[in-house]
Scaffold this motif. Sequence first.
Motif, PDB file in Angstrom:
ATOM      1  N   VAL A   1       0.833  -1.198   0.000  1.00  0.00           N
ATOM      2  CA  VAL A   1       0.000   0.000   0.000  1.00  0.00           C
ATOM      3  C   VAL A   1       0.870   1.252   0.000  1.00  0.00           C
ATOM      4  CG1 VAL A   1      -1.765   1.266   1.278  1.00  0.00           C
ATOM      5  CG2 VAL A   1      -1.861  -1.225   1.182  1.00  0.00           C
ATOM      6  N   PHE A   2       1.932   1.245   0.799  1.00  0.00           N
ATOM      7  CA  PHE A   2       2.850   2.388   0.820  1.00  0.00           C
ATOM      8  C   PHE A   2       3.482   2.608  -0.549  1.00  0.00           C
ATOM      9  CE2 PHE A   2       2.746   1.919   5.442  1.00  0.00           C
ATOM     10  CZ  PHE A   2       2.746   3.244   5.847  1.00  0.00           C
ATOM     11  N   PHE A   3       3.883   1.504  -1.200  1.00  0.00           N
ATOM     12  CA  PHE A   3       4.520   1.616  -2.513  1.00  0.00           C
ATOM     13  C   PHE A   3       3.571   2.256  -3.523  1.00  0.00           C
ATOM     14  CE2 PHE A   3       5.106  -0.222  -6.761  1.00  0.00           C
ATOM     15  CZ  PHE A   3       6.368   0.268  -7.059  1.00  0.00           C
ATOM     16  N   PHE A   4       2.350   1.722  -3.633  1.00  0.00           N
ATOM     17  CA  PHE A   4       1.420   2.249  -4.633  1.00  0.00           C
ATOM     18  C   PHE A   4       0.932   3.649  -4.295  1.00  0.00           C
ATOM     19  CE2 PHE A   4       0.922  -2.276  -5.832  1.00  0.00           C
ATOM     20  CZ  PHE A   4       1.238  -2.140  -7.178  1.00  0.00           C
ATOM     21  N   SER A   5       0.763   3.955  -3.021  1.00  0.00           N
ATOM     22  CA  SER A   5       0.342   5.312  -2.671  1.00  0.00           C
ATOM     23  C   SER A   5       1.451   6.306  -2.973  1.00  0.00           C
ATOM     24  CB  SER A   5      -0.084   5.394  -1.203  1.00  0.00           C
ATOM     25  OG  SER A   5       1.002   5.120  -0.343  1.00  0.00           O
ATOM     26  N   GLY A   6       2.698   5.910  -2.755  1.00  0.00           N
ATOM     27  CA  GLY A   6       3.826   6.774  -3.105  1.00  0.00           C
ATOM     28  C   GLY A   6       3.979   6.917  -4.610  1.00  0.00           C
ATOM     29  N   LEU A   7       3.715   5.844  -5.333  1.00  0.00           N
ATOM     30  CA  LEU A   7       3.808   5.863  -6.789  1.00  0.00           C
ATOM     31  C   LEU A   7       2.803   6.843  -7.403  1.00  0.00           C
ATOM     32  CD1 LEU A   7       5.304   4.338  -9.105  1.00  0.00           C
ATOM     33  CD2 LEU A   7       3.338   2.817  -9.176  1.00  0.00           C
ATOM     34  N   ILE A   8       1.610   6.859  -6.851  1.00  0.00           N
ATOM     35  CA  ILE A   8       0.570   7.746  -7.371  1.00  0.00           C
ATOM     36  C   ILE A   8       0.726   9.163  -6.818  1.00  0.00           C
ATOM     37  CG2 ILE A   8      -1.944   8.130  -7.406  1.00  0.00           C
ATOM     38  CD1 ILE A   8      -2.309   5.147  -7.415  1.00  0.00           C
ATOM     39  N   GLY A   9       1.364   9.282  -5.667  1.00  0.00           N
ATOM     40  CA  GLY A   9       1.553  10.600  -5.071  1.00  0.00           C
ATOM     41  C   GLY A   9       0.566  10.903  -3.968  1.00  0.00           C
ATOM     42  N   ILE A  10      -0.037   9.881  -3.410  1.00  0.00           N
ATOM     43  CA  ILE A  10      -0.965  10.061  -2.291  1.00  0.00           C
ATOM     44  C   ILE A  10      -0.156   9.925  -1.010  1.00  0.00           C
ATOM     45  CG2 ILE A  10      -2.997   9.130  -1.135  1.00  0.00           C
ATOM     46  CD1 ILE A  10      -3.947   8.124  -3.863  1.00  0.00           C
ATOM     47  N   GLU A  11      -0.245  10.932  -0.143  1.00  0.00           N
ATOM     48  CA  GLU A  11       0.602  10.956   1.044  1.00  0.00           C
ATOM     49  C   GLU A  11       0.209   9.910   2.089  1.00  0.00           C
ATOM     50  OE1 GLU A  11       1.180  14.819   2.693  1.00  0.00           O
ATOM     51  OE2 GLU A  11       1.463  15.707   0.728  1.00  0.00           O
ATOM     52  N   SER A  12      -1.086   9.691   2.244  1.00  0.00           N
ATOM     53  CA  SER A  12      -1.545   8.769   3.279  1.00  0.00           C
ATOM     54  C   SER A  12      -1.987   7.445   2.648  1.00  0.00           C
ATOM     55  CB  SER A  12      -2.717   9.396   4.041  1.00  0.00           C
ATOM     56  OG  SER A  12      -3.276   8.458   4.923  1.00  0.00           O
ATOM     57  N   PRO A  13      -1.400   6.339   3.099  1.00  0.00           N
ATOM     58  CA  PRO A  13      -1.803   5.038   2.571  1.00  0.00           C
ATOM     59  C   PRO A  13      -3.286   4.730   2.810  1.00  0.00           C
ATOM     60  CG  PRO A  13       0.216   4.829   3.828  1.00  0.00           C
ATOM     61  CD  PRO A  13      -0.284   6.215   4.032  1.00  0.00           C
ATOM     62  N   SER A  14      -3.826   5.213   3.917  1.00  0.00           N
ATOM     63  CA  SER A  14      -5.247   4.968   4.172  1.00  0.00           C
ATOM     64  C   SER A  14      -6.109   5.682   3.129  1.00  0.00           C
ATOM     65  CB  SER A  14      -5.641   5.409   5.577  1.00  0.00           C
ATOM     66  OG  SER A  14      -5.403   6.789   5.749  1.00  0.00           O
ATOM     67  N   ASN A  15      -5.686   6.855   2.689  1.00  0.00           N
ATOM     68  CA  ASN A  15      -6.418   7.541   1.622  1.00  0.00           C
ATOM     69  C   ASN A  15      -6.349   6.758   0.318  1.00  0.00           C
ATOM     70  OD1 ASN A  15      -7.126   9.590   3.321  1.00  0.00           O
ATOM     71  ND2 ASN A  15      -5.579  11.027   2.601  1.00  0.00           N
ATOM     72  N   PHE A  16      -5.203   6.123   0.079  1.00  0.00           N
ATOM     73  CA  PHE A  16      -5.065   5.282  -1.113  1.00  0.00           C
ATOM     74  C   PHE A  16      -6.046   4.105  -1.049  1.00  0.00           C
ATOM     75  CE2 PHE A  16      -3.122   1.503  -3.076  1.00  0.00           C
ATOM     76  CZ  PHE A  16      -3.126   1.930  -4.392  1.00  0.00           C
ATOM     77  N   ILE A  17      -6.167   3.485   0.126  1.00  0.00           N
ATOM     78  CA  ILE A  17      -7.101   2.370   0.277  1.00  0.00           C
ATOM     79  C   ILE A  17      -8.535   2.851   0.054  1.00  0.00           C
ATOM     80  CG2 ILE A  17      -8.083   0.734   1.946  1.00  0.00           C
ATOM     81  CD1 ILE A  17      -5.239   0.391   3.041  1.00  0.00           C
ATOM     82  N   PHE A  18      -8.880   4.007   0.639  1.00  0.00           N
ATOM     83  CA  PHE A  18     -10.221   4.554   0.423  1.00  0.00           C
ATOM     84  C   PHE A  18     -10.469   4.841  -1.052  1.00  0.00           C
ATOM     85  CE2 PHE A  18     -10.052   6.156   4.972  1.00  0.00           C
ATOM     86  CZ  PHE A  18     -10.893   5.175   5.450  1.00  0.00           C
ATOM     87  N   LEU A  19      -9.488   5.392  -1.725  1.00  0.00           N
ATOM     88  CA  LEU A  19      -9.617   5.676  -3.155  1.00  0.00           C
ATOM     89  C   LEU A  19      -9.855   4.391  -3.948  1.00  0.00           C
ATOM     90  CD1 LEU A  19      -9.354   7.726  -5.531  1.00  0.00           C
ATOM     91  CD2 LEU A  19      -6.931   7.103  -5.584  1.00  0.00           C
ATOM     92  N   CYS A  20      -9.093   3.363  -3.651  1.00  0.00           N
ATOM     93  CA  CYS A  20      -9.257   2.083  -4.358  1.00  0.00           C
ATOM     94  C   CYS A  20     -10.619   1.464  -4.079  1.00  0.00           C
ATOM     95  CB  CYS A  20      -8.148   1.113  -3.956  1.00  0.00           C
ATOM     96  SG  CYS A  20      -6.535   1.573  -4.582  1.00  0.00           S
ATOM     97  N   VAL A  21     -11.046   1.497  -2.824  1.00  0.00           N
ATOM     98  CA  VAL A  21     -12.346   0.923  -2.462  1.00  0.00           C
ATOM     99  C   VAL A  21     -13.463   1.680  -3.177  1.00  0.00           C
ATOM    100  CG1 VAL A  21     -13.984   0.665  -0.556  1.00  0.00           C
ATOM    101  CG2 VAL A  21     -11.626  -0.076  -0.274  1.00  0.00           C
ATOM    102  N   ILE A  22     -13.392   3.001  -3.166  1.00  0.00           N
ATOM    103  CA  ILE A  22     -14.428   3.797  -3.831  1.00  0.00           C
ATOM    104  C   ILE A  22     -14.426   3.524  -5.331  1.00  0.00           C
ATOM    105  CG2 ILE A  22     -15.093   6.166  -4.439  1.00  0.00           C
ATOM    106  CD1 ILE A  22     -14.169   6.963  -1.584  1.00  0.00           C
ATOM    107  N   ALA A  23     -13.248   3.441  -5.930  1.00  0.00           N
ATOM    108  CA  ALA A  23     -13.164   3.175  -7.365  1.00  0.00           C
ATOM    109  C   ALA A  23     -13.751   1.805  -7.708  1.00  0.00           C
ATOM    110  CB  ALA A  23     -11.713   3.267  -7.831  1.00  0.00           C
ATOM    111  N   LEU A  24     -13.404   0.793  -6.928  1.00  0.00           N
ATOM    112  CA  LEU A  24     -13.932  -0.552  -7.182  1.00  0.00           C
ATOM    113  C   LEU A  24     -15.448  -0.600  -7.010  1.00  0.00           C
ATOM    114  CD1 LEU A  24     -11.258  -2.829  -5.499  1.00  0.00           C
ATOM    115  CD2 LEU A  24     -11.810  -2.695  -7.926  1.00  0.00           C
ATOM    116  N   LEU A  25     -15.954   0.073  -5.988  1.00  0.00           N
ATOM    117  CA  LEU A  25     -17.401   0.066  -5.771  1.00  0.00           C
ATOM    118  C   LEU A  25     -18.132   0.841  -6.864  1.00  0.00           C
ATOM    119  CD1 LEU A  25     -17.611   0.406  -1.902  1.00  0.00           C
ATOM    120  CD2 LEU A  25     -17.915  -1.646  -3.305  1.00  0.00           C
TER     121      LEU A  25
END
Length: 126
Positions: free
Chosen positions: A54-78
């Motif tokens: 999660v840290f790797f992909f959030s850093g790759l996209i430029g999202i500072e917080s890994p939890s925000n990355f998880i929320f983004l992925c969950v929202i996108a999938l839903l």
Amino acid sequence: MSINYRIVLVLGAIVVFAFVLRKLKKTEMSVANSVFWLLFAVALVIAAVFPSVVFFFSGLIGIESPSNFIFLCVIALLLIKCFTLTVEVSSLRERLDVLAQEIALRDKDRHERYKTKRESVDNDVR
């Protein structure tokens, strides 16, 4: 990513697994839909067990917080799942309309044949 957040992710995944398996057992859910939700739960477990991913992909996209990355992925999938279900519902509505029209035509034809038979019987009786 805090340990509490990771525990919540695993517990959420367990709840999803249990709910999907229960619905499958009662045959209230199709296998195709259950696969999506089971993979969704597996992704949550992977995110909780391997936070470095999660840290790797959030850093790759430029999202500072890994939890925000998880929320983004969950929202996108839903949202994707919601879109596919909307398409499926539209298709089923169209099929339902066609079936209702076919039934109405068959009933009309059957009624006309019955009416014709009745008139011929009435004419024979006279």
